[in-house]
Design a protein around this motif. Structure first.
Motif, PDB file in Angstrom:
ATOM      1  N   ALA A 226      42.407  53.748  38.289  1.00  0.00           N
ATOM      2  CA  ALA A 226      40.930  52.977  38.834  1.00  0.00           C
ATOM      3  C   ALA A 226      41.478  51.830  39.369  1.00  0.00           C
ATOM      4  N   LYS A 227      40.467  51.170  39.698  1.00  0.00           N
ATOM      5  CA  LYS A 227      41.045  49.773  40.512  1.00  0.00           C
ATOM      6  C   LYS A 227      41.155  48.904  39.703  1.00  0.00           C
TER       7      LYS A 227
ATOM      8  N   THR B 109      33.075  43.436  40.150  1.00  0.00           N
ATOM      9  CA  THR B 109      32.870  45.086  40.664  1.00  0.00           C
ATOM     10  C   THR B 109      32.888  46.046  39.386  1.00  0.00           C
TER      11      THR B 109
ATOM     12  N   ASP C   4      32.887  49.994  39.573  1.00  0.00           N
ATOM     13  CA  ASP C   4      33.915  50.681  39.881  1.00  0.00           C
ATOM     14  C   ASP C   4      34.303  51.816  38.851  1.00  0.00           C
TER      15      ASP C   4
ATOM     16  N   THR D 175      32.636  53.521  33.891  1.00  0.00           N
ATOM     17  CA  THR D 175      33.026  52.517  34.612  1.00  0.00           C
ATOM     18  C   THR D 175      34.167  51.767  34.094  1.00  0.00           C
TER      19      THR D 175
ATOM     20  N   ASN E  24      39.484  60.101  43.430  1.00  0.00           N
ATOM     21  CA  ASN E  24      39.693  58.888  44.029  1.00  0.00           C
ATOM     22  C   ASN E  24      39.898  59.174  45.498  1.00  0.00           C
TER      23      ASN E  24
END
Lengths: 456, 1195
Positions: free
Chosen positions: A153-154, A160, A164, A183, A454
């Motif tokens: 993940a980011k 965010t 996210d 998330t 993704n």
């Protein structure tokens, strides 16, 4: 004769009726149903799957590595996955190819979840024993979710994180439940929650590098806060950890590897929780950038790098020599990482002298007394840069640098664009780009479409 | 059924019955005193004068004279003797006195009725009878001396009927000794024997004239059944049939003997014997991690063998001790074994002694030798062609020079070394060509055959003694064999002892049988020869000779290139050299197996038709595998060299102590069974027959394995070094490994089962039989509730003996005709999966030193049993007094809920788990046909044809999978709508201009793919099954006086195989003959189908694809159909009158030639589909022609 007949028939009837216990109370050697506290202890002791932290994608992707030699370039071209990871391309895995890093971590998760759900009601153990096992499983689960969310993940961003997408958050050992991605904020919250519960319950003394202790739990907490950019909380956690287990290993003790080989991860007191990469590419050629930073006097250069003819395929240059040849690289929790987290937080908090002092205390153990030169910093920013450089020197080859790059990209002053040339093509990894988020294997996405892939 | 014999006056039946009831009650009360009844009250006078007149006729006469009625049970008057009487005007009372004087009848006068009944002996009679009467024990045997269960025995003049029990015995209690007994059995001549006061009799029945003797007894392991009255499908092999094959392996002896039983005796190179056996195809699928067994259950003397057939259970049997092997083929036959019977059951019964027989000594010996084994396995490249190929590969940059590499690569190709030397500029082009030409002169095939292979030789010796006294019998045997295998230094030997006794106690009411056997096998294997012929380490390239022309041994460097090896040796490392000839002496693995079995069986008769038996067995199998790498062996030298480093002082530092290595592995299996069983064997009026067993049993099997490694071992002085397995050392590569665990885990497992079973068959009027069988098994399955652990399995069947019907009774040419139908089901429990989490305890983690456990499988709820339903239709007939006889059977098998491991999302923690997945539909036909073409006194010519058909197909939507690159090593892959043994092939469409393979899409004709295209799925087309659906054997036997000539042919029809072709080319270049015709220059694609290698290195990916598509294409698919002449046997039995002079009972000699090879094959290359050459170490040479000589002596 009648009596005999009755007797015989009675025996037979008796025999037919009374045997059920014969098959029910049999100890099956080597297998057991989970009942006793001791059973959960055995499970949480297991290193199968539990020993794997991050793997090849982070190691190959980070800027410590630069596979310039044509030999390596030819060799790595034969493996689609490695090639994609190295060139920040997607997908990593062709159709029908598993992501075994993901699989191994979620396999360990099944065990952790089994222990977390089952051990509080297990029989035969004292409450203290049950709590300890429970806490160990929570720390292990927290570490694994932390690794997963940072890989797939980011980077955590308070702004965010609530939108996210992270990773599926399974808290029970159960098959066939939906697998939506929680998330990033939710995964981080779970990690913090697990650690919060675990810290008061877990063993204070460090028994073994494969069993998490309170120092390991605090070390992880420090790491999590560092990634969330809660530097004050990170510093406090790091200090808690170092107070419990703050011993650094003096690399001078292993300066002559033949007589005193570098300790294994189990022997090394610096290791708070042993995790190793599931796979590592065999010829990790180190970048000039890193080698310049390292210099040739550094004991870490002496111990952990070798000339390219020692690898397969052989190459011109220097490669990463994991664990001085004793053990794989450690991607778990260590005293030296916690040490440098504290130093970073101090530097960020403006306490640059304390920060540089910490670096020097560490560097005394990384150079022979003749080669040691103390560092000095003239600004906070310089001190911070020194910590980050020291992190590179301390952790090259483990892939930790990948997560540092990803984390530091959130600060424009520290963000870095990485480029590499492979077979005459130049590839670029921009800060905060999608290249920092690993793709899922198409197998699991096809099986559960709610697991959103993704972007490329 | 009472009948009035004087109906004129008539009394109603109901009155008669009432009278009788009263009379019987009276009799009962006045039992002791009133047995002889006096008549009173009638005054009429009677006159009679009769000679030899039936009693009934006299009753009529008396009725006329006096009006007295006579009543009697119809049956009892049949026993009345004719009467001579002459009386004038005598009282009725006195006349009756005379009439009944010598009759076995009593009478009573009631009003005007005389009631005739059977004469009850008086107390005095009874007392005196105790002293004079006897109990008689009888045994009924057939023409070969086998006991015959189910024979009916009746005493003449008495209504009672006795049925012989499972051992062929019957018992008459309290008889006078003067009786005549009549014994009957279908298909046999009735026998009449007068007892003559003997207390034991043996009745030998002879088959009806000119009828082929057929086996009539089948053994299910729980009971002996008369095959005529069994509904199930059985196949039988007798001792006589087994004795025709001189092989040590029992599996080889039974190959082709029974329709529906498929035996493959192919083994892998590392094993000495065994193989696989399946009955009527498969009924389940072995997928990944599904633990179902696909092997039939092996039962020896009533108890299941604790080791499987695949692990050599049959090797512990002395083939000469086997009395009979019964195959339980359908559900009705096998379901009494419950869950274990899903794949059929093989029941072996061993020989027993005979009662009342003088000791018989039997000695037999067999010596077999073979043709010299060759190494011509399919078309190979010639040596110059091979060198040329290596050169081409180097020129195409497919191989790189190993010498400059610092990684110590192993590539010991002599040709490549020469070429690289030229590339490096060390030798001139001319020198290279000269060196290569010289190398091309070598061909090692002759040397491999001479130095690494040998003629297989086997020897067998068997001695047995048997006999018995009045109430006991014994059988003893000893057996020894040796077997030198085709690969040198591979030898197998073994011995066994067997002792069986049987004793009768309490007038044979209780029988005790014991059996004790011990067997040992020693199997020495050496991998060198098989390796030399493979492409793995130690493999030889075609020019790699074993001995130099001067006779010295040629050495190779297989660990690293010679340049590097010499440099290490100069530093003091041990020699790196390798020679297969030397290694034949080293690194042997010796497997020693010991098997001990004890059986005790006590059988007590409760009534003549009911018996109870309690039996048990105890078995132990201990196996030791020892691998010794001698200090001088290549393996030890390399092990030490690999662990050696040079320190800064230039001294060698050893990580592993000098010397050899010993690896020991032990396994122990022990089991016991205890069984209680009621046997019913009842016959009423010769019309109704009931045969039943009811029992329960418990069984425990315990397994334990352990192992250890010892270093620095020297066997000669029995010394070894203690090592610390965790200490790290520096190895030759500079890595720091440790020795690793020197002790293997101790693995223990206990399995327990509790079972209840019943089997019953009822026959009416010898025509109609109905049978049923049920069994309930309960196992110790961890974490599974009882209702899911154990379900009852059952079967039922009917049979109809048509020949007994009135409409066929008189059809002369039809000797027997019967039909059968059965249905039943067997199953498999989902073993290994439980609805709760199960952990595997794995001891101490080597690295962390902590005890640990793993979850190897997730908890799985709602898994159902795998169920196999089986239908069987059978028809048995014999014509013209048995000249032609046969069995035809058709069966269908439906397995549902097959356990199959299917992928699940790995995010759950596991990437696959068990499901109840596919349905498997199988069906087949078993045909057995025997016909005697000639049957005279001097000459007989018998023929037997066995033909089996078996096929299966998978049905499941989940397996409607695209046909991709199936990786068969991942377990069995199945496809919806295809049989389990499918073969898919690329559709070959020639070569393109670059010499690369073109293929056509399997579904879209005309759509061509080049090697640059990579369509993953559906690019293969179905080619057929890899097993032949039709298989069987044909035996023909001619007997002339004392000579016996027999031929056995085996055949397989249908099915396909792929001709072995090019392996993926590595530095160990394939020598497949196809490569001689490979594409070399543009334009060649018009004349050849073999892809070329002339490809740029960067396209190597495509190059591999090209070869892979070619070697897996339909171009190489061939039919498996073939006929093999398996054996020719000539036997001579020396005439009785000749041998008798020397006190010999029988003497026979025979000569046998086996493995005569294929006499017909459908494929044009004449490749034996059972022994396909593959360039890997698992390849096994086809069996060579064997010549055996056998002597059989009985004293």
């Amino acid at each position: 004769m009648n009596i005999v007949k009755i007797f015989l028939i009675a025996i037979l009837t008796f025999a037919l009726a009374s045997c059920r216990k014969y098959v029910e109370n049999v100890p099956v050697q080597g297998q057991r149903v989970l009942v006793y506290t001791q059973d959960y202890r055995l499970l949480i002791n297991s290193q199968t799957s539990a020993e794997f932290g991050s793997g090849n994608p982070a190691i190959l992707g980070c800027d410590d590595i630069d596979l310039q030699d044509p030999n390596i370039q030819d060799q790595i071209s034969t493996d689609n996955s490695n090639l994609a990871m190295y060139t920040w391309d997607k997908p990593f895995y062709l159709e029908k190819v598993d992501d075994f890093d993901w699989n191994a971590m979620y396999k360990a998760m099944y065990t952790y979840n089994t222990v977390i759900t089952g051990v509080p009601d297990s029989k035969g153990g004292s409450p203290a024993e049950r709590n300890e096992i429970y806490a160990e499983a929570l720390v292990q689960r927290a570490f694994t979710y932390f690794t997963l969310v940072n890989s797939y993940a980011k980077q955590y961003d308070a702004g965010t994180a609530n939108t996210d997408l992270g990773v599926p958050l399974l808290l029970e050992a159960k098959l066939f439940v939906p697998l939506p991605r929680a998330t990033v904020a939710k995964v981080y919250a779970q990690v913090l929650k697990d650690l919060e519960i675990a810290i008061p319950l877990i063993s204070v003394t460090r028994e073994n590098a494969v069993r998490p202790s309170r120092a390991a739990a605090y070390a992880l907490l420090a790491k999590v806060h560092l990634n969330m950019r809660n530097f004050e909380a990170a510093r406090q956690a790091a200090e808690q950890s170092l107070a419990l287990s703050g011993q650094l290993y003096d690399y001078n003790q292993s300066a002559d590897p033949l007589n005193a080989p570098f300790p294994t991860l189990l022997e090394n007191k610096q290791i708070l929780l042993r995790k190793i990469p599931r796979t590592t590419y065999s010829a990790l050629q180190l970048s000039d950038d890193l080698l310049n930073l390292l210099g040739t006097k550094d004991l870490r250069y002496v111990l952990f790098t070798r000339f390219g003819d020692q690898f397969y395929p052989s190459f011109n240059g220097r490669g990463f020599w994991a664990g001085g040849g004793s053990d794989p690289a450690c991607v778990g929790l260590t005293v030296n990482e916690t040490w440098l987290i504290r130093a970073e937080c101090l530097a960020r908090a403006g306490q640059r002298n304390e920060a540089v002092q910490m670096l020097n205390d560490l560097r005394k153990f990384r150079f022979t007394p003749g080669d040691y030169v103390a560092l000095t910093a003239t600004s906070d920013q310089q001190a911070l840069q020194m910590v980050i450089d020291e992190r590179r020197r301390e952790f090259f080859g483990t892939g930790l640098r990948w997560f540092d790059q990803k984390r530091l990209n959130k600060e424009p002053s520290l963000a870095k664009t990485v480029t590499r040339t492979f077979k005459n093509v130049t590839y670029t990894l921009a800060p905060n780009s999608n290249g920092y988020v690993f793709p899922f294997s198409s197998i699991i996405v096809n099986q559960n479409p709610e697991l959103i892939q993704n972007p490329k | 059924m009472y009948t009035k014999y004087t109906t004129q006056l008539g009394i109603r039946n109901s009155v008669c019955r009432k009278i009788f009831l009263i009379m019987r009650l009276t009799c009962f009360i006045l039992f002791a005193s009133l047995m002889q009844v006096a008549a009173a009250g009638f005054a009429q006078k009677i006159s009679l004068s009769e000679k030899n007149t039936p009693l009934v006729k006299l009753f009529a006469n008396i009725k006329v004279q006096t009006g007295v009625d006579f009543v009697a049970d119809g049956d009892i008057l049949k026993a009345a003797r004719p009467v001579n009487i002459r009386v004038v005007n005598m009282e009725l009372k006195d006349v009756l006195e005379i009439l009944f004087k010598d009759q076995p009848l009593a009478y009573e006068i009631q009003d005007k009725i005389v009631v005739v009944s059977r004469k009850e002996p008086s107390l005095l009679d009874r007392i005196s009878a105790v002293f004079t009467n006897i109990d008689v024990n009888g045994l009924v045997v057939n023409e070969t001396g086998e006991p015959m269960p189910g024979a009916s025995v009746s005493v003449q003049g008495e209504g009672k009927l006795y049925i012989t029990d499972a051992k062929g015995t019957f018992q008459l209690l309290d008889v006078s000794g003067k009786e005549t007994i009549i014994t009957r059995f279908i298909g046999y001549k009735p026998d009449t024997t007068v007892l003559k006061s003997k207390t034991s009799v043996v009745i030998a029945l002879k088959p009806l004239a000119a009828q082929l003797s057929t086996v009539t007894v089948v053994n299910t392991g729980y009971q002996n059944l008369n095959k005529e009255r069994a509904t199930g499908s059985f196949g039988v092999i007798t001792a006589k049939e087994l004795a025709q094959f001189p092989t040590i392996s029992v599996l080889e002896r039974i190959q082709g003997m029974v329709p529906g039983v498929n035996v493959s005796t192919k083994t892998t190179a590392g094993q000495s014997r065994n193989g696989t056996i399946n009955i009527r195809g498969i009924s389940t699928i072995v997928g990944q991690y599904t633990q179902v067994s696909v092997e039939p259950l092996l039962v020896i003397d009533g108890f299941p063998s604790q080791i499987s057939i695949a692990r050599g259970a049959l090797d512990f049997l002395n083939p000469d001790d086997i009395q009979q092997i019964t195959f339980l083929k359908d559900a009705a036959a096998a379901s009494i074994w419950g869950i274990q019977a899903a794949n059929g059951v093989i029941v072996v019964t061993t020989k027993k002694g005979k009662q009342n027989a003088a000791p018989t000594f039997n000695f037999s010996t067999t010596y077999s030798t073979s043709a010299k084994p060759g190494t011509k396995y399919g078309p190979r490249l010639s040596v110059p062609e091979y060198i040329d190929l290596e050169k081409d590969m180097i020129n195409a940059n497919l191989l790189t020079d190993p010498v400059p590499s610092s990684y110590l690569p192993a590539n010991n190709s002599q040709a490549q070394a020469i070429i690289f030397r030229n590339k490096r500029g060390e030798i001139s082009e001319a020198q290279m060509n000269a060196d290569l030409a010289a190398l091309g002169q070598n061909d090692n095939r002759g040397q491999i055959s001479k130095y690494l292979l040998q003629r297989p030789v086997t020897k067998q010796y068997n001695l047995s003694v048997s006999g018995g006294g009045v109430n006991s019998s014994y059988y003893m045997s000893g057996y020894y064999y040796t077997d030198d295998r085709v690969y040198k230094s591979n030898r197998n030997k073994g011995y066994s002892f067997n002792l069986g006794t049987s004793s009768g106690l309490f007038k044979n009411r209780i029988t005790i049988n014991t059996s004790l056997n011990y067997a040992n096998t020693t199997d020495k294997t050496n991998p060198t020869s098989a390796q030399a012929m493979s492409m793995s380490t130690g493999g030889l390239r075609p020019y790699d000779i074993l001995k130099n022309p001067d006779g010295s041994t040629k050495y190779y460097d297989v660990f690293m290139v010679p340049e590097r090896a010499r440099a290490f040796e100069a530093q003091g490392y041990l020699p790196f050299r390798y020679s297969p000839i030397d290694e034949l002496n080293y690194n042997n693995t010796v497997n020693t197996g010991n098997n001990l079995g004890l059986i005790l069986d006590v059988n007590g008769k409760i009534t003549p038709w009911l018996s109870l038996s309690v039996s048990g067995n105890l078995a132990r199998n201990f196996n030791e595998r020892e691998n010794y790498q001698e200090p001088d062996s290549y393996a030890s030298r390399i092990m030490i060299n690999r662990a050696t480093s040079v320190n800064t002082a230039g001294k060698l530092v050893y990580g592993i102590p000098m010397g050899g290595k010993l690896a020991l592995n032990n396994s122990l299996a022990r089991s016991y069974n205890i069984r209680g069983q009621l046997n019913v064997n009842k016959n009423w009026n010769d019309k109704h027959e009931l045969n039943a067993v009811l029992g329960n049993e418990i069984r425990e099997v315990f397994n334990k394995t352990s192992g250890e490694n010892r270093y620095g071992y020297n066997k000669e002085i029995n010394s070894f070094s203690t090592v610390n397995p965790t200490v790290r050392y520096t190895d030759i590569y500079g890595q720091r490994p440790n020795i690793g665990s020197t002790t293997g885990a101790v693995v223990e497992k206990t399995t327990r089962a509790l079972s209840y079973y019943a089997n019953a068959a009822y026959t009416y009027d010898k025509k109609y039989t109905i049978s049923g069988s049920a069994r309930f098994d309960d196992f110790n399955l961890l974490g599974v509730e009882r209702r899911k652990r154990a379900i009852p399995l059952w079967s039922g069947g009917v049979s109809w003996n048509l020949k007994q019907e009135s409409f066929l009774k008189d059809v002369e040419w039809l000797s027997t005709l019967s039909g059968r139908f059965t249905y039943g089901f067997t199953g498999n429990a989902p073993q290994g999966y439980a609805p709760v989490t199960v952990i595997d305890l794995l001891g101490t983690d080597f690295y962390s030193g902590l005890p640990y456990a793993n979850i190897n499988r997730p908890a799985r709820e709602n898994l159902a049993w795998e169920k196999t339903r089986m239908l069987n239709y059978g028809l048995e007939f014999s014509l013209f007094n048995g000249r032609i006889s046969g069995t035809l059977e058709y069966y269908k098998k439906h397995t549902t809920d097959i356990f199959y491991t299917l992928p699940i999302n790995a995010t759950y923690g596991f990437s696959e788990t068990l499901f109840n997945a596919a349905r498997l539909d199988g069906q087949g036909v078993d045909l057995g046909l025997s016909f005697a073409l000639v049957r005279s006194n001097a000459v007989t010519w018998n023929n037997t044809i066995n033909l089996s058909y078996n096929t299966n197909i998978i049905h499941d939507e989940r397996f409607k999978l695209p046909i991709g690159n199936e990786d068969v090593t991942q377990g069995q892959i199945i496809h919806d709508g295809y049989p389990t043994d499918f073969l898919f092939s690329y559709k070959f469409k020639g070569l393109d201009a670059k010499g690369e393979t073109l293929i056509e899409d399997a579904k879209e004709p005309g759509k061509i793919y080049t090697t640059a295209d990579y369509p993953y799925y559906d690019i293969k087309a179905y080619s057929g099954r890899t097993a032949s659906p039709w298989f069987g054997a044909y035996f023909t036997n001619v007997t002339y006086k004392h000579f016996d000539l027999g031929l056995q042919f085996q055949y397989q029809l249908g099915g396909v195989f792929r001709k072995p072709s090019i392996n993926m080319l590595t530095d160990f270049v394939s020598s497949a003959g196809d490569l001689a015709k490979r594409w070399k220059n543009p334009g060649d694609e018009l004349t050849t189908t073999v892809p070329g290698i002339n490809t740029d290195y960067n396209l190597g990916y495509y190059y591999g694809t090209s070869v892979e598509r070619y070697s897996n294409s339909d171009l190489l698919v061939r039919s498996r159909s073939n006929v093999k002449l398996q054996q020719v046997r000539l036997a001579y039995s020396v005439p009785q009158q000749v041998v008798a002079k020397f006190g010999i009972k029988a003497l026979s000699l025979s000569a046998v030639c086996r493995n005569l090879g294929m006499i017909w094959a459908a494929n044009k290359e004449k490749i034996d589909p059972d022994y396909l050459y593959s360039e890997s170490s698992t390849y096994q040479l086809a069996p060579v022609r064997t010549y055996s000589f056998q002597i059989n002596l009985s004293l």
